[in-house]
Structure formats: C-alpha cells, structure tokens
Design a protein around this motif. Structure first.
Motif, short mmCIF file in Angstrom:
data_model
loop_
_atom_site.label_atom_id
_atom_site.label_comp_id
_atom_site.label_asym_id
_atom_site.label_seq_id
_atom_site.Cartn_x
_atom_site.Cartn_y
_atom_site.Cartn_z
N TYR A 289 0.83 -1.21 0.00
CA TYR A 289 0.00 0.00 0.00
C TYR A 289 0.86 1.26 0.00
O TYR A 289 0.52 2.25 -0.67
CB TYR A 289 -0.94 0.00 1.21
N TRP A 290 1.98 1.24 0.72
CA TRP A 290 2.84 2.42 0.73
C TRP A 290 3.57 2.57 -0.60
O TRP A 290 3.86 3.70 -1.03
CB TRP A 290 3.81 2.36 1.90
N ALA A 291 3.91 1.46 -1.25
CA ALA A 291 4.48 1.57 -2.60
C ALA A 291 3.46 2.17 -3.56
O ALA A 291 3.81 3.00 -4.42
CB ALA A 291 4.92 0.19 -3.08
N LEU B 87 8.31 4.24 7.65
CA LEU B 87 7.39 5.21 7.07
C LEU B 87 8.02 6.59 6.96
O LEU B 87 7.70 7.35 6.03
CB LEU B 87 6.11 5.29 7.93
N ASP B 88 8.91 6.95 7.90
CA ASP B 88 9.59 8.24 7.80
C ASP B 88 10.43 8.31 6.52
O ASP B 88 10.49 9.36 5.87
CB ASP B 88 10.48 8.46 9.02
N GLY C 294 4.37 0.74 13.18
CA GLY C 294 4.81 1.32 14.44
C GLY C 294 6.20 1.90 14.38
O GLY C 294 6.73 2.27 13.32
N HIS C 295 6.85 1.96 15.56
CA HIS C 295 8.17 2.57 15.68
C HIS C 295 9.27 1.54 15.86
O HIS C 295 10.43 1.93 16.06
CB HIS C 295 8.19 3.54 16.87
N ASP C 296 8.95 0.26 15.84
CA ASP C 296 9.98 -0.75 16.03
C ASP C 296 10.90 -0.82 14.83
O ASP C 296 10.56 -0.39 13.72
CB ASP C 296 9.34 -2.12 16.29
N VAL C 297 12.07 -1.41 15.05
CA VAL C 297 13.06 -1.51 13.97
C VAL C 297 12.52 -2.35 12.82
O VAL C 297 12.78 -2.06 11.64
CB VAL C 297 14.37 -2.11 14.51
N VAL D 38 2.15 12.10 5.10
CA VAL D 38 2.63 12.29 6.47
C VAL D 38 1.49 12.11 7.47
O VAL D 38 1.66 11.49 8.53
CB VAL D 38 3.26 13.68 6.62
N SER D 39 0.32 12.64 7.16
CA SER D 39 -0.82 12.48 8.07
C SER D 39 -1.26 11.02 8.16
O SER D 39 -1.69 10.56 9.23
CB SER D 39 -1.99 13.35 7.60
#
Length: 496
Positions: free
Chosen positions: A170-172, A408-409, A400-403, A216-217
């Motif tokens: 989905y992000w691609a 996403l950043d 999430g923020h895990d490795v 970003v949102s």
C-alpha cells in the motif's frame, strides 16, 4: 501587539476571520511552535529580490523552513540504547556484522525474561529429578506436541508477514500515485499570464504539498498520533480547517518523558509496562475527525478549481487526477484494514498457550536422555519457539516505531525529495530540449545532434535507422560510419 514578526504573540488569542465567523482560530501554542521558523523565513525574504511580504499567523509560516528539520530518524532526547533497539529503521546505513551477530532489529531484548524463566524452570526440574525423584516421562509427546506447535507458529508467522507485506504494497502504491498526481498537477496543469500565472504556480505548489501532507498524516494516523502540530506536518496542513487542528493538545505532541522502569519494561517486553497505543485517541476531549480524508477533500476542491478556471482543460488529465485521488483513498482504506484487522484474539491466546505448554513440559521429556544437558537444551528450544512467536507479534502491526516495522519516515522523506526535484524547474519546453545540439538522436550510431539531422532528408534518416538496427547498439559509431556512408544516397555529402 505583535511579536516583531508580523504575527500575534503566542499567548494572545487568535483573531477571528472577518470573512468567516465560524472558522476556528489557530491555537496560540501551535502558532508559537512555528513563529521562530517564520522569523527566519521573513529575514530571507527581506534580503531577496522577491520583495518583502508580511507572513500570516498560520502554519504556512513554517512551510519554507520545515524541510530542514522534518523527517528526523533519531529522536533528539533519546539515548543510544533507545535508538539502537527502536526504529524507525534507517535504510541508508549498512552493517557489516554477520546476520547471526546483529542485535539491531533482533527480538533478543524481549527474550531475556522468558528465557530466564525457562532456565529457572528447567533447572528446578533437573535438580529435583537428580536429587529427589526422577520426573522424566516418555518423550513421545515431543513428536505429538511438536507437530501442533509447528503448525501454530507457521500460521502465526504467515499471517503476520502477510500483513507486513500488505502494508508495504500500500505504501508503494502511495508513492507511485503521489508521483503521478504531482506530475499531473505540475506539468499538465497550465499557468496563465501575469499575476494569475503567479497564483497558479503558488496553488500548484500548495496542492503538491497537500499530497505530501496526505502521506505524512497517514503515517501519524497509522501510529495513533491524532494531532496536527507534529514537526513534519504542521507546515504542510496547519492552514487547513480540520478537526485535528481544533482538537490540538500540546501533551500529545510533547508527552512527558518515560521513567527508567517503564522504558526498561518496554525493552524487555513486559506487557504491564507497555502503553495502550490508542491512548491519545481515547483521551481526546474533542472530535479528532479524519485528517487524511480531509486533506483529500481539499485536494479534490483544487482539482475542481483547475477545471473551472480552465488551467486543466484536457478531459484525459481530469480523469487521471480524479482516478489518482480515488487511488489515494484506496490506499487509506487498505492501510486501515491492515491496522484494524489483526489476528483474532482467540488464535493469539491459543498459540501463546500452546507454545508455553510445550516449553514447560519439555524438561520432563528431556531429562531421562540428557540429564544435566536438559537445562541448555530447554533454553535453546525455548529461544527457537518463543523467538518465532515474538517476531510474529512484532511485525503484526507494520506501521509502528519498532526496527522491524516499515520505515514510514523514509517513505515520506522520499516523496518530499522527489516533489522538490519535480518542482525545481518549470514545465519543460519541448521545442527547447528536443532541438538541442546535445540531443544525439541516433546515438551510438551517429555523434551528430538534432540540428544536423534536421537538415537531412527523411530518406537519410530512415536509412540510418535501418543501419542502426542491422549493426546493433553494441557497435561504436566509429565502426559503423563506413556502413552508414555506403547506405546513404550519393547526393549526401556530409559525414556521420
């Protein structure tokens, strides 16, 4: 009274809009977050040839300089240990350590307490069996229970990875659609003459920024971060009248630091120390709305305005823009599906119970054959079983923020960089870049440029094209010049 930068001080109430009495004012503490960026931008504009412009007391003040500080991979107030075991993963760095020796991205910290528990349990069983009474049983359960545990872990791992892979897809798709929509806006949307043309450029830039703001949102929404005053979002969408801006809470953006015990508990995977990821969403006293969807509404309004003012006349481009807006909405819905549809709780509980039952029964089955070796054997078996279960639990939510979560950043920064590259130059002029002498239209067969071939006949061009196909692209131009001359009509006197 102003703060010296053309904006009210941070403790002053925001003035109501004269043209719209229902518009919500920008929160004062949000304005203070961007005033220092606005000051730097204002000073640059005074020294430039563009002219001096008074900045507005909105989030647009942060737009010019927000790129310098946004998309930070490492939190400034975090320790090296925090940055090492927590994400987001930095895809630009590479480790030369062998994979089996790497700790960055490993679930080892969360395995310490379970393995310590298994070590104590297996030691107690072994010592009691050695000193008091043998507790060994037939190891047939190893085969029966091992098969069940293998199926359970396979199911857990496959479903978790499927969710991780769907999130990446989905992000691609989001990155691809952002590129296409940005190109349609920047290249295929016309710019009128005079002051209207200047407004067209500024509106195109604003629309492209909204595309980035959508990404970003979406990142913040998938991480249950409902505010709008984040460093990488405020300058892009803070000027929009949205529910997220009205519901702004500085405690969400700047939460209190965690205690050392809570941080240690999260590192070790203690469930009692983990916070509810939806806590900021639940604690909000005002409606949070749906920021990505609201940004799409503003983008749709911009497309309609382009159609209305005649800057987007082609029905093909209009249809493409609407289709790509629908694709962004599809990405939004798909990522929400991945986030809100985890493995059913009954499966998660059953798999965890089956794994632990197998591990706790294991020392009884190993003692008769291994004696004291039962202790390290139980620890190794527990590491394999619990390690696979822990990985499945960690990648189940890929946002999430895990490795091991999706970076996403990095994806958002990629979109920002590509949009900056796209808008760095105006729409290319076909007559300009096509007719340049550096345009070697028949390279590598010929080193002549477009103007030279423009002076020749169509028969010469077609003959050279046929020669190029016969010779092949691997031959150098110097090796094919003789063949080109032999195929060219005798009236042609210039050389290739």
């Amino acid at each position: 009274m102003t703060d010296g930068h053309g904006a009210p001080p941070s403790d002053a109430p925001a003035p109501a809009a004269a043209s719209d009495s229902t518009a919500a004012p920008v929160p004062a503490d949000l304005r203070s977050n961007v005033h220092h960026h606005a000051a730097a931008t204002h000073e640059k504009e005074q020294a430039s040839s563009i002219g001096r412009m008074t900045p507005r007391p909105t989030f647009l003040e942060n737009l010019a300089t927000s790129r310098d500080s946004q998309f930070q991979f490492d939190r400034r107030d975090s320790s090296e240990l925090d940055r090492y075991f927590h994400g987001p993963r930095n895809m630009e760095k590479h480790s030369k350590w062998p994979i089996m020796m790497r700790m960055h991205g490993s679930v080892m910290p969360k395995m310490i307490l379970p393995l310590l528990t298994v070590a104590i349990w297996s030691t107690a069983i072994t010592v009691f069996s050695k000193k008091v009474h043998s507790l060994g049983i037939n190891n047939i359960l190893l085969t029966v229970l091992g098969f069940v545990v293998g199926l359970a872990l396979s199911f857990r791992s496959s479903t978790a990875y499927e969710r991780w892979a769907d999130g990446r897809k989905y992000w691609a798709q989001l990155i691809q659609t952002s590129r296409n929509l940005s190109r349609t806006i920047w290249i295929n949307t016309a710019e009128r003459e005079g002051e209207e043309g200047r407004d067209d450029v500024l509106r195109k830039l604003s629309a492209i920024n909204l595309i980035l703001a959508f990404a970003v949102s979406l990142k913040h929404k998938l991480r249950f971060e409902p505010d709008i005053a984040y460093e990488d979002l405020a300058g892009l969408a803070g000027h929009l009248d949205t529910f997220a801006r009205d519901a702004h809470d500085r405690m969400v953006v700047n939460p209190p630091p965690k205690s050392i015990w809570k941080s240690a508990g999260e590192y070790l995977g203690v469930s009692f120390a983990e916070s509810n990821p939806r806590k900021y969403v639940k604690r909000s006293k005002k409606p949070l709305g749906h920021l990505p969807l609201e940004i799409l509404n503003h983008l749709s309004a911009y497309i309609d305005s382009c159609v209305a003012n005649g800057t987007m006349l082609s029905t093909l481009h209009q249809g493409q823009a609407i289709t790509m807006m629908a694709t962004l909405n599809e990405v939004l819905t798909g990522t929400e599906r991945v986030l809100d549809t985890p493995l059913p709780t009954a499966y998660s509980i059953a798999i965890a119970q089956i794994s632990w039952i197998y591990i706790l029964v294991l020392p009884f089955q190993l003692y008769d054959a291994l004696k004291w070796i039962t202790i390290p054997a139980s620890i190794v078996a527990a590491y394999i079983i619990l390690g696979l279960a822990t990985i499945g639990s960690e990648i189940e939510n890929p946002f999430g923020h895990d490795v091991n979560d999706l970076p996403l950043d990095t994806y958002c920064r990629q979109i920002a960089v590509e949009m900056d590259i796209m808008t760095a130059t105006p729409r290319p002029d076909v007559d300009d870049f096509m007719s340049r002498a550096e345009n070697l239209v028949l390279f590598p067969l010929s080193q002549l440029g477009y103007p030279d071939w423009q002076q020749r006949s169509l028969e010469d061009i077609r003959g050279a094209l046929r020669t190029k196909a016969v010779v092949g692209p691997s031959s150098a131009a110097s090796d094919t010049s003789t063949m080109v001359e032999s195929l060219r009509p005798k009236t042609t006197t210039s050389s290739v």
